[in-house]
Design an enzyme around this catalytic site. Sequence first.
Site, mmCIF file in Angstrom:
data_model
loop_
_atom_site.group_PDB
_atom_site.id
_atom_site.type_symbol
_atom_site.label_atom_id
_atom_site.label_comp_id
_atom_site.label_asym_id
_atom_site.label_seq_id
_atom_site.Cartn_x
_atom_site.Cartn_y
_atom_site.Cartn_z
ATOM 1 N N SER A 55 36.858 38.845 48.031
ATOM 2 C CA SER A 55 35.642 38.706 46.965
ATOM 3 C C SER A 55 35.692 37.639 46.531
ATOM 4 C CB SER A 55 36.270 39.017 45.306
ATOM 5 O OG SER A 55 38.547 38.868 45.701
ATOM 6 N N GLY A 92 38.190 43.016 47.901
ATOM 7 C CA GLY A 92 39.065 43.151 48.318
ATOM 8 C C GLY A 92 39.484 43.674 49.509
ATOM 9 N N ASN A 120 44.235 38.374 49.116
ATOM 10 C CA ASN A 120 44.897 39.653 48.283
ATOM 11 C C ASN A 120 46.247 40.778 49.461
ATOM 12 O OD1 ASN A 120 42.457 40.251 47.012
ATOM 13 N ND2 ASN A 120 41.400 41.232 48.506
ATOM 14 N N ASP A 203 39.926 37.665 34.494
ATOM 15 C CA ASP A 203 41.289 38.277 35.278
ATOM 16 C C ASP A 203 41.783 37.388 35.604
ATOM 17 O OD1 ASP A 203 39.575 37.094 37.460
ATOM 18 O OD2 ASP A 203 38.879 38.672 37.935
ATOM 19 N N HIS A 206 38.465 35.175 39.941
ATOM 20 C CA HIS A 206 38.331 34.948 40.279
ATOM 21 C C HIS A 206 37.511 33.583 39.664
ATOM 22 C CE1 HIS A 206 38.915 39.290 41.880
ATOM 23 N NE2 HIS A 206 38.076 37.871 43.336
#
Length: 228
Positions: A55, A92, A120, A203, A206
């Site tokens: 991402s 993801g 991730n 979040d 990002h």
Amino acid sequence: MKFLHLPFAALLGLALTACNSGPTAEPPVASQTPATQAPAAAKVTSKRLLFFGNSLTAGYGVEPEQAFPALIGDKIDSLKLGYEVINAGLSGETTAGGRSRVGWILRQPVDVFVLELGGNDGLRGLPLTATRANLQGIIDTVRRRSPKAQIVLAGMQIPPNLGQAYARDFKAVYQEIATKNKLVLIPFLLEGVGGDRKLNQPDGIHPTPTGHRIVARTVWAVLQPVLK
């Protein structure tokens, strides 16, 4: 310079095979028409720079043109370096997923391959042995499909939520992989951005458009000598 952003839906469809942690067989490469039969207009004159990641590369939460690969593309365009820039980021994505889809992405050869995966894996606490093996598998596939490609590895770090030892060993994986394979290394993709609330979306993971501009500068400092 031409900038391509592979659609999320298309990448997601390709990544459905990435649910398994192990590698899968690469799809066969389509046969190519002999060069003598191809029309002159179909010849590719530009080199290809491909960003392959999750991402962060895809530009989650920002407009495509605000993500760091597009900003790198703008820089390349302004300098007339003659590269087609392709964003193959998928939100993801893990290293296992990337290993599963990289063969499809490389149906056409590339000149520079920027590998940005593993974040991730770290956030999920996946075994570092698997992350290391998957990154190596991706690198091996790139070298098999595009033997002359220059590979740039984007290093990543994670907060010590899963323990100091895991965070330390996770960071070390990138240096180990880069040294073993003689890759160009971006020590930390999110240098100056990671952990700064003002430069990240709510979040905390990002980057905002401003954050992406800083990431682009970090990447460009390492990538520019490769492109010359």
